[in-house]
Design an enzyme around this catalytic site. Sequence first.
Site, short mmCIF file in Angstrom:
data_model
loop_
_atom_site.label_atom_id
_atom_site.label_comp_id
_atom_site.label_asym_id
_atom_site.label_seq_id
_atom_site.Cartn_x
_atom_site.Cartn_y
_atom_site.Cartn_z
N HIS A 71 0.91 -1.31 0.11
CA HIS A 71 0.14 0.39 -0.52
C HIS A 71 1.00 1.41 -0.04
CE1 HIS A 71 -3.99 2.09 1.33
NE2 HIS A 71 -2.84 2.48 1.53
N HIS A 73 1.73 5.28 -2.64
CA HIS A 73 0.85 6.58 -2.83
C HIS A 73 1.69 6.65 -3.86
CE1 HIS A 73 -2.98 5.99 -1.40
NE2 HIS A 73 -2.20 5.34 -0.58
N LYS A 76 1.45 10.75 -4.90
CA LYS A 76 1.47 11.75 -3.95
C LYS A 76 2.90 12.43 -3.52
CE LYS A 76 -2.66 11.68 -2.15
NZ LYS A 76 -3.16 10.17 -2.62
N HIS A 224 -9.50 1.71 1.11
CA HIS A 224 -9.06 2.48 1.81
C HIS A 224 -10.73 2.62 2.94
CE1 HIS A 224 -5.72 3.87 -0.09
NE2 HIS A 224 -5.59 4.92 0.30
N GLU A 227 -11.10 5.10 7.58
CA GLU A 227 -9.47 5.55 8.28
C GLU A 227 -10.17 6.12 9.59
OE1 GLU A 227 -5.83 7.55 6.41
OE2 GLU A 227 -7.14 6.35 4.56
N ASP A 324 2.88 3.22 3.34
CA ASP A 324 1.96 3.97 2.94
C ASP A 324 2.36 5.05 1.90
OD1 ASP A 324 -0.37 5.36 2.67
OD2 ASP A 324 -1.50 5.33 5.06
N ASN A 325 1.86 6.38 2.77
CA ASN A 325 2.42 7.91 1.66
C ASN A 325 4.40 8.26 2.25
OD1 ASN A 325 -0.84 8.24 2.62
ND2 ASN A 325 0.04 9.08 0.76
#
Length: 423
Positions: A71, A73, A76, A224, A227, A324-325
């Site tokens: 997972h 991104h 971004k 998602h 969250e 993730d991010n």
Amino acid sequence: MPAPVLLDNARLPRWLLPADWPQRDGVPELARVAIEAGRVRSVQPATHSGTPGSGWDLAGTLALPGFVDAHTHLDKAFTLPRMQKVRPGLLGAIDAMLADRVRWTPADVRERASRGLQWAWECGTTHVRTHVDWWEPDAVPLAWPVMAELAQEWAGRVRLEQVALIKLPLFEDAAQALRLAKQVKATGPHALLGGFVHSTNWSENALRNLLHAAQACDLDIDLHVDEELNASAVGLQTTARILREIGFEGRVVCGHICALAVQPESQALATLDAVARAPITVVSLPATNLLLQDAVTGRTPRLRGITLVKEARERGIPLLFASDNVQDPFCRLGSFDPVEALGTAALVAQLDEPFDTWSQALCRGDWLQRAPATAAPTLVGAKADLVLFTQADRHGWPSRTATRVVLRDGRATHGDATPFLPK
């Protein structure tokens, strides 16, 4: 540097060894891993009879299969340096990201995503799944074809999958939901249908249309879900129920599911019982959830924001940790190294035996596939894509894991393998 035909005296995690593997004082014995034509030919207990000249003596070095970062991104990533003040919390991060989108061009997205993939490659990751924001019903996101191109470019090095992260209201109309699913399907077998399921946009009808559209197009799903630290959030339990009602045959991944942590114990555990009966894999994102949940300016957070990982594992639910991010308004930290995610989880979730037990939450790519997961995972027959942690030990891992040797098809691509070479 020639590729070794043998990795001798390797310390493999308990989960990767057969049940009858010999032990000493309750600890699995070291392993001898034979490599042929870039694949693992055999894994046997080390004999302590001396390492052949064509092999490497790992002398107890920890070894894991290549990582799956389930997972991320990439679209971004690395946008934080060009932003001004970002309001705390998930919705503040979304606002900051929307404001930054005016700067996006295909070249900008490509450069940032490529940087992230390079970092993932260098740390030992072999499989990355990225989510791509999809905000309009009739316009393919700028980043979507860029990720498809990168998936082709990185094929053979990193398997890149892309998920259409579509806001739930766009599935309210069943015909539109099907059109979106068909667009995703046309991208190729590496594309999945996804959605952002949150109490601020909650609609059981839209979620049902999403799942039906994926079923009709033979697509796997990555959501998602919940969250938020809202005890009334019902996205996960509703997803599990609808999947059983429609007999969904694909694989569904549910990421975040923070709301479980604040729900009454009986309710949360009943939801996990339902998840265990569905084709659902859970992905926990500890770094981002810690930074975004219970976030208020000037106030120390009281709640951890991580989902119920121990309870999920106790029920046999496939569970992965992921990055993730990375360096964007959702998470200012990160390096696309999944080991960092597990290091955070080991502390915040108080995980026992991170190396011997929980390291599989970084390596089990089969838990993302619709085929039944391998009951007894093994290296034998797999590509010799391995990560050797040259300074860590099984007690303190994942501490001291920055220094590592990465093998791809049995050949060292990163790190210093000199200490393993014959003297």
